[in-house]
Design a protein around this motif. Sequence first.
Motif, PDB file in Angstrom:
ATOM      1  N   LEU A  76       0.868  -1.176   0.000  1.00  0.00           N
ATOM      2  CA  LEU A  76       0.000   0.000   0.000  1.00  0.00           C
ATOM      3  C   LEU A  76       0.899   1.219   0.000  1.00  0.00           C
ATOM      4  O   LEU A  76       1.629   1.468   0.968  1.00  0.00           O
ATOM      5  N   LEU A  77       0.870   1.973  -1.076  1.00  0.00           N
ATOM      6  CA  LEU A  77       1.652   3.186  -1.203  1.00  0.00           C
ATOM      7  C   LEU A  77       0.765   4.367  -0.819  1.00  0.00           C
ATOM      8  O   LEU A  77      -0.075   4.813  -1.600  1.00  0.00           O
ATOM      9  N   VAL A  78       0.935   4.831   0.411  1.00  0.00           N
ATOM     10  CA  VAL A  78       0.180   5.989   0.890  1.00  0.00           C
ATOM     11  C   VAL A  78       0.908   7.245   0.425  1.00  0.00           C
ATOM     12  O   VAL A  78       2.107   7.401   0.683  1.00  0.00           O
ATOM     13  N   SER A  79       0.211   8.127  -0.265  1.00  0.00           N
ATOM     14  CA  SER A  79       0.850   9.333  -0.793  1.00  0.00           C
ATOM     15  C   SER A  79       1.497  10.120   0.336  1.00  0.00           C
ATOM     16  O   SER A  79       0.936  10.244   1.427  1.00  0.00           O
ATOM     17  N   THR A  80       2.688  10.639   0.085  1.00  0.00           N
ATOM     18  CA  THR A  80       3.445  11.328   1.128  1.00  0.00           C
ATOM     19  C   THR A  80       2.943  12.756   1.321  1.00  0.00           C
ATOM     20  O   THR A  80       2.138  13.264   0.548  1.00  0.00           O
ATOM     21  N   ASP A  81       3.460  13.401   2.360  1.00  0.00           N
ATOM     22  CA  ASP A  81       3.072  14.783   2.658  1.00  0.00           C
ATOM     23  C   ASP A  81       4.168  15.772   2.270  1.00  0.00           C
ATOM     24  O   ASP A  81       4.213  16.888   2.787  1.00  0.00           O
ATOM     25  N   ALA A  82       5.034  15.365   1.358  1.00  0.00           N
ATOM     26  CA  ALA A  82       6.170  16.213   0.961  1.00  0.00           C
ATOM     27  C   ALA A  82       5.715  17.264  -0.049  1.00  0.00           C
ATOM     28  O   ALA A  82       5.870  17.108  -1.257  1.00  0.00           O
ATOM     29  N   LEU A  83       5.156  18.351   0.468  1.00  0.00           N
ATOM     30  CA  LEU A  83       4.635  19.413  -0.391  1.00  0.00           C
ATOM     31  C   LEU A  83       5.462  20.684  -0.288  1.00  0.00           C
ATOM     32  O   LEU A  83       5.080  21.730  -0.817  1.00  0.00           O
ATOM     33  N   HIS A 107       1.784  -6.521  -6.451  1.00  0.00           N
ATOM     34  CA  HIS A 107       0.656  -5.597  -6.615  1.00  0.00           C
ATOM     35  C   HIS A 107       0.871  -4.374  -5.731  1.00  0.00           C
ATOM     36  O   HIS A 107       1.323  -4.500  -4.592  1.00  0.00           O
ATOM     37  N   VAL A 108       0.542  -3.200  -6.265  1.00  0.00           N
ATOM     38  CA  VAL A 108       0.635  -1.944  -5.524  1.00  0.00           C
ATOM     39  C   VAL A 108      -0.747  -1.316  -5.439  1.00  0.00           C
ATOM     40  O   VAL A 108      -1.458  -1.219  -6.452  1.00  0.00           O
ATOM     41  N   VAL A 109      -1.119  -0.910  -4.246  1.00  0.00           N
ATOM     42  CA  VAL A 109      -2.339  -0.124  -4.031  1.00  0.00           C
ATOM     43  C   VAL A 109      -1.899   1.291  -3.709  1.00  0.00           C
ATOM     44  O   VAL A 109      -1.049   1.498  -2.828  1.00  0.00           O
ATOM     45  N   TYR A 110      -2.445   2.267  -4.416  1.00  0.00           N
ATOM     46  CA  TYR A 110      -2.002   3.657  -4.243  1.00  0.00           C
ATOM     47  C   TYR A 110      -3.174   4.556  -3.865  1.00  0.00           C
ATOM     48  O   TYR A 110      -4.249   4.479  -4.468  1.00  0.00           O
ATOM     49  N   THR A 111      -2.969   5.423  -2.876  1.00  0.00           N
ATOM     50  CA  THR A 111      -4.004   6.370  -2.459  1.00  0.00           C
ATOM     51  C   THR A 111      -3.865   7.658  -3.253  1.00  0.00           C
ATOM     52  O   THR A 111      -2.979   8.467  -3.015  1.00  0.00           O
ATOM     53  N   CYS A 184     -11.881   5.273   4.149  1.00  0.00           N
ATOM     54  CA  CYS A 184     -10.723   5.173   3.259  1.00  0.00           C
ATOM     55  C   CYS A 184      -9.751   4.110   3.756  1.00  0.00           C
ATOM     56  O   CYS A 184      -9.190   3.343   2.965  1.00  0.00           O
ATOM     57  N   ALA A 185      -9.556   4.050   5.062  1.00  0.00           N
ATOM     58  CA  ALA A 185      -8.664   3.042   5.636  1.00  0.00           C
ATOM     59  C   ALA A 185      -9.233   1.642   5.428  1.00  0.00           C
ATOM     60  O   ALA A 185      -8.504   0.704   5.079  1.00  0.00           O
ATOM     61  N   ARG A 186     -10.536   1.483   5.640  1.00  0.00           N
ATOM     62  CA  ARG A 186     -11.157   0.172   5.443  1.00  0.00           C
ATOM     63  C   ARG A 186     -11.036  -0.266   3.990  1.00  0.00           C
ATOM     64  O   ARG A 186     -10.755  -1.441   3.696  1.00  0.00           O
ATOM     65  N   ALA A 187     -11.250   0.669   3.066  1.00  0.00           N
ATOM     66  CA  ALA A 187     -11.145   0.346   1.643  1.00  0.00           C
ATOM     67  C   ALA A 187      -9.714  -0.035   1.274  1.00  0.00           C
ATOM     68  O   ALA A 187      -9.487  -0.997   0.527  1.00  0.00           O
ATOM     69  N   ALA A 188      -8.749   0.715   1.791  1.00  0.00           N
ATOM     70  CA  ALA A 188      -7.348   0.437   1.480  1.00  0.00           C
ATOM     71  C   ALA A 188      -6.918  -0.906   2.049  1.00  0.00           C
ATOM     72  O   ALA A 188      -6.207  -1.687   1.389  1.00  0.00           O
ATOM     73  N   ALA A 189      -7.330  -1.204   3.275  1.00  0.00           N
ATOM     74  CA  ALA A 189      -6.983  -2.483   3.888  1.00  0.00           C
ATOM     75  C   ALA A 189      -7.575  -3.638   3.098  1.00  0.00           C
ATOM     76  O   ALA A 189      -6.914  -4.665   2.868  1.00  0.00           O
ATOM     77  N   ALA A 190      -8.806  -3.476   2.662  1.00  0.00           N
ATOM     78  CA  ALA A 190      -9.462  -4.536   1.901  1.00  0.00           C
ATOM     79  C   ALA A 190      -8.792  -4.742   0.548  1.00  0.00           C
ATOM     80  O   ALA A 190      -8.587  -5.877   0.106  1.00  0.00           O
ATOM     81  N   ALA A 191      -8.442  -3.644  -0.125  1.00  0.00           N
ATOM     82  CA  ALA A 191      -7.785  -3.752  -1.430  1.00  0.00           C
ATOM     83  C   ALA A 191      -6.410  -4.404  -1.301  1.00  0.00           C
ATOM     84  O   ALA A 191      -6.017  -5.220  -2.136  1.00  0.00           O
ATOM     85  N   LEU A 192      -5.687  -4.056  -0.233  1.00  0.00           N
ATOM     86  CA  LEU A 192      -4.359  -4.622  -0.033  1.00  0.00           C
ATOM     87  C   LEU A 192      -4.442  -6.100   0.309  1.00  0.00           C
ATOM     88  O   LEU A 192      -3.645  -6.909  -0.175  1.00  0.00           O
TER      89      LEU A 192
END
Length: 298
Positions: A76-83, A107-111, A184-192
């Motif tokens: 699961l690739l959670v988008s970073t906060d490097a802005l 497999h990669v899951v990306y937010t 969003c967390a539940r969806a990401a966990a399920a997809a991963l």
Amino acid sequence: MSHRTQRTLLVTGASGQLGRRVVELLLAAGEDTIVAASRTPEKLADLAARGAAVRKADFDDSASLDAAFAGVERVLLVSTDALDVPGRRLAQHERAVAAAVRAGVQHVVYTSLTNPGPEWPIAMAGDHGGTEAALANSGLSYTILRNNLYTDFLLQAAAQAVASGQLVNAAGAGAVGYVTREDCARAAAAALASATSGPAVLDVTGPELVTQAQLAAILAQLSERPVAHVNVTPAQLHAGMAGHGVPAALAEVLVGFDRAIAQGTLAVASDAVERLTGRRPAGVAEFLRAHRAALVGA
């Protein structure tokens, strides 16, 4: 989210709110090997105590990513906060995608973000579009989760609106498919944790579209106080924020989100959360009702 055959699942950004919650959900579901990765692994001691393996993953360091992704089937690739520096976040994500390829990740899951195209009025949306392109060109199997705006972010503005009787923004008549961070967390966990392969692009949203006028009506009903939506121009909103000490860069981002809402960029609602998790996502009224004490207490 059902228990699958033995494999190793890795969550980046595990010291952040979304990533941490995903790890917690995976641990609770009894997944075999969960790796919690962060550039600050010292913050993950509690997850380690619950059974997660902890690895350092610094998106500015390819060697760190290579070590973190070694032996991992799904990431699961959670988008970073490097802005802070233009282009830095996209470079980080591209570095992570390249590391996943080298490590043989299956497999990669990306937010990502809703409609991350050139129509967005803020530059950071381009980071998501660029990352989606990097995944599409990588040869990896992937799932892109295009998360809509967090319902959680409404709380501060909602409390102010209840206190003043005015919900002030520059969103016009635009609607949003607000979704809670928890969903969003539940969806990401399920997809991963699933056994699916991609490519797949899913819009992760709440159950309905909500306009600012409808949001004001929900706040009025919950608080039993009058609340009206007051639409202002983006320039007026920016000036008002500046007058209240909001840093210029942050004000630009916040106004940009309102512009995006006004032009319909976030008017997307889907059933993806329910399809992934088997449970309907929380609506705006339901979420705010659960936080009514904070709204009225303002």
